[in-house]
Scaffold this motif. Structure first.
Motif, PDB file in Angstrom:
ATOM      1  N   PRO A  33       0.829  -1.212   0.000  1.00 15.71           N
ATOM      2  CA  PRO A  33       0.000   0.000   0.000  1.00 15.71           C
ATOM      3  C   PRO A  33       0.862   1.261   0.000  1.00 15.71           C
ATOM      4  N   ALA A  34       0.398   2.269  -0.718  1.00 13.20           N
ATOM      5  CA  ALA A  34       1.088   3.551  -0.769  1.00 13.20           C
ATOM      6  C   ALA A  34       0.048   4.646  -0.950  1.00 13.20           C
ATOM      7  N   PHE A  35       0.483   5.879  -0.800  1.00 11.70           N
ATOM      8  CA  PHE A  35      -0.447   6.994  -0.952  1.00 11.70           C
ATOM      9  C   PHE A  35       0.268   8.182  -1.584  1.00 11.70           C
ATOM     10  N   LYS A  36      -0.505   9.041  -2.223  1.00  9.72           N
ATOM     11  CA  LYS A  36       0.019  10.240  -2.868  1.00  9.72           C
ATOM     12  C   LYS A  36       0.000  11.396  -1.876  1.00  9.72           C
ATOM     13  N   VAL A  37       1.013  12.253  -1.979  1.00 11.39           N
ATOM     14  CA  VAL A  37       1.101  13.431  -1.128  1.00 11.39           C
ATOM     15  C   VAL A  37       1.110  14.655  -2.034  1.00 11.39           C
ATOM     16  N   GLY A  38      -0.047  15.006  -2.532  1.00 10.28           N
ATOM     17  CA  GLY A  38      -0.163  16.166  -3.406  1.00 10.28           C
ATOM     18  C   GLY A  38       0.407  15.904  -4.792  1.00 10.28           C
ATOM     19  N   PRO A  39       0.146  16.812  -5.712  1.00 11.55           N
ATOM     20  CA  PRO A  39       0.567  16.616  -7.098  1.00 11.55           C
ATOM     21  C   PRO A  39       2.082  16.705  -7.302  1.00 11.55           C
ATOM     22  N   GLN A  40       2.786  17.427  -6.466  1.00 20.20           N
ATOM     23  CA  GLN A  40       4.217  17.630  -6.657  1.00 20.20           C
ATOM     24  C   GLN A  40       5.094  16.824  -5.703  1.00 20.20           C
ATOM     25  N   ARG A  41       4.497  16.245  -4.661  1.00 18.68           N
ATOM     26  CA  ARG A  41       5.301  15.604  -3.619  1.00 18.68           C
ATOM     27  C   ARG A  41       5.522  14.115  -3.839  1.00 18.68           C
ATOM     28  N   GLY A  42       4.757  13.489  -4.706  1.00 22.66           N
ATOM     29  CA  GLY A  42       4.996  12.093  -5.036  1.00 22.66           C
ATOM     30  C   GLY A  42       4.306  11.086  -4.142  1.00 22.66           C
ATOM     31  N   THR A  43       4.754   9.860  -4.263  1.00 21.04           N
ATOM     32  CA  THR A  43       4.167   8.712  -3.580  1.00 21.04           C
ATOM     33  C   THR A  43       4.945   8.415  -2.311  1.00 21.04           C
ATOM     34  N   ARG A  44       4.220   7.997  -1.278  1.00 26.09           N
ATOM     35  CA  ARG A  44       4.846   7.625  -0.011  1.00 26.09           C
ATOM     36  C   ARG A  44       4.369   6.241   0.417  1.00 26.09           C
ATOM     37  N   VAL A  45       5.233   5.556   1.160  1.00 25.53           N
ATOM     38  CA  VAL A  45       4.921   4.246   1.738  1.00 25.53           C
ATOM     39  C   VAL A  45       5.056   4.389   3.241  1.00 25.53           C
ATOM     40  N   SER A  46       4.016   4.026   3.977  1.00 22.17           N
ATOM     41  CA  SER A  46       4.111   4.152   5.430  1.00 22.17           C
ATOM     42  C   SER A  46       5.072   3.104   5.984  1.00 22.17           C
ATOM     43  N   ILE A  47       5.702   3.454   7.078  1.00 23.70           N
ATOM     44  CA  ILE A  47       6.621   2.529   7.749  1.00 23.70           C
ATOM     45  C   ILE A  47       5.863   1.257   8.153  1.00 23.70           C
ATOM     46  N   ARG A  48       4.647   1.407   8.649  1.00 26.64           N
ATOM     47  CA  ARG A  48       3.843   0.235   9.050  1.00 26.64           C
ATOM     48  C   ARG A  48       3.560  -0.665   7.860  1.00 26.64           C
ATOM     49  N   ALA A  49       3.224  -0.077   6.705  1.00 27.10           N
ATOM     50  CA  ALA A  49       2.956  -0.883   5.511  1.00 27.10           C
ATOM     51  C   ALA A  49       4.213  -1.622   5.070  1.00 27.10           C
ATOM     52  N   LEU A  50       5.360  -0.962   5.150  1.00 28.88           N
ATOM     53  CA  LEU A  50       6.621  -1.597   4.776  1.00 28.88           C
ATOM     54  C   LEU A  50       6.963  -2.727   5.739  1.00 28.88           C
ATOM     55  N   ASP A  51       6.758  -2.509   7.031  1.00 29.14           N
ATOM     56  CA  ASP A  51       6.991  -3.561   8.029  1.00 29.14           C
ATOM     57  C   ASP A  51       6.085  -4.766   7.778  1.00 29.14           C
ATOM     58  N   ALA A  52       4.810  -4.516   7.471  1.00 29.84           N
ATOM     59  CA  ALA A  52       3.873  -5.603   7.202  1.00 29.84           C
ATOM     60  C   ALA A  52       4.266  -6.359   5.930  1.00 29.84           C
ATOM     61  N   PHE A  53       4.698  -5.632   4.914  1.00 28.32           N
ATOM     62  CA  PHE A  53       5.146  -6.223   3.654  1.00 28.32           C
ATOM     63  C   PHE A  53       6.308  -7.177   3.909  1.00 28.32           C
ATOM     64  N   ILE A  54       7.256  -6.749   4.727  1.00 28.75           N
ATOM     65  CA  ILE A  54       8.414  -7.584   5.066  1.00 28.75           C
ATOM     66  C   ILE A  54       7.967  -8.790   5.885  1.00 28.75           C
ATOM     67  N   ALA A  55       7.114  -8.578   6.876  1.00 28.34           N
ATOM     68  CA  ALA A  55       6.655  -9.664   7.741  1.00 28.34           C
ATOM     69  C   ALA A  55       5.921 -10.747   6.954  1.00 28.34           C
ATOM     70  N   GLU A  56       5.133 -10.346   5.952  1.00 21.80           N
ATOM     71  CA  GLU A  56       4.402 -11.314   5.139  1.00 21.80           C
ATOM     72  C   GLU A  56       5.339 -12.188   4.324  1.00 21.80           C
ATOM     73  N   ARG A  57       6.528 -11.709   4.052  1.00 21.08           N
ATOM     74  CA  ARG A  57       7.470 -12.432   3.207  1.00 21.08           C
ATOM     75  C   ARG A  57       8.611 -13.071   3.986  1.00 21.08           C
ATOM     76  N   THR A  58       8.543 -13.027   5.288  1.00 20.48           N
ATOM     77  CA  THR A  58       9.595 -13.590   6.128  1.00 20.48           C
ATOM     78  C   THR A  58       9.338 -15.078   6.316  1.00 20.48           C
ATOM     79  N   PHE A  59      10.398 -15.846   6.181  1.00 25.19           N
ATOM     80  CA  PHE A  59      10.270 -17.291   6.357  1.00 25.19           C
ATOM     81  C   PHE A  59      11.515 -17.819   7.057  1.00 25.19           C
ATOM     82  N   ASN A  60      11.386 -19.024   7.626  1.00 26.41           N
ATOM     83  CA  ASN A  60      12.502 -19.682   8.285  1.00 26.41           C
ATOM     84  C   ASN A  60      13.109 -20.682   7.322  1.00 26.41           C
ATOM     85  N   VAL A  61      14.414 -20.776   7.340  1.00 27.02           N
ATOM     86  CA  VAL A  61      15.113 -21.731   6.494  1.00 27.02           C
ATOM     87  C   VAL A  61      15.661 -22.820   7.388  1.00 27.02           C
ATOM     88  N   CYS A  62      15.399 -24.060   7.033  1.00 23.85           N
ATOM     89  CA  CYS A  62      15.972 -25.179   7.780  1.00 23.85           C
ATOM     90  C   CYS A  62      16.504 -26.195   6.787  1.00 23.85           C
TER      91      CYS A  62
END
Length: 79
Positions: A33-62
């Motif tokens: 998930p991301a959001f726009k910050v006005g027409p000139q400021r671009g796209t942003r990704v929240s820290i929480r969304a990035l943390d969740a994205f990483i957590a969903e893809r984390t796995f254990n290797v054995c």
């Protein structure tokens, strides 16, 4: 209020060690998930969304032995 609640696309890509285009692909597909910050400021990704994205893809290797059961993790490869 926290100083950094969201990252630019470039900052988020650097955090994941991927190219900006790869991160934009995750955003376009809806995986990140991301959001726009006005027409000139671009796209942003929240820290929480990035943390969740990483957590969903984390796995254990054995290591798996020849019987298909998990072997003890060691510094030497299991044969």
């Amino acid at each position: 209020m926290h100083a950094h609640l969201a990252l630019t696309v470039s900052e988020a890509a650097q955090a994941l060690r991927v190219r900006n285009a790869t991160l934009r692909g995750f955003i376009a597909s809806g995986e990140l998930p991301a959001f726009k910050v006005g027409p000139q400021r671009g796209t942003r990704v929240s820290i929480r969304a990035l943390d969740a994205f990483i957590a969903e893809r984390t796995f254990n290797v054995c290591h798996v032995d020849t019987c298909g059961q998990a072997a003890k993790q060691t510094n030497t490869p299991q044969l």
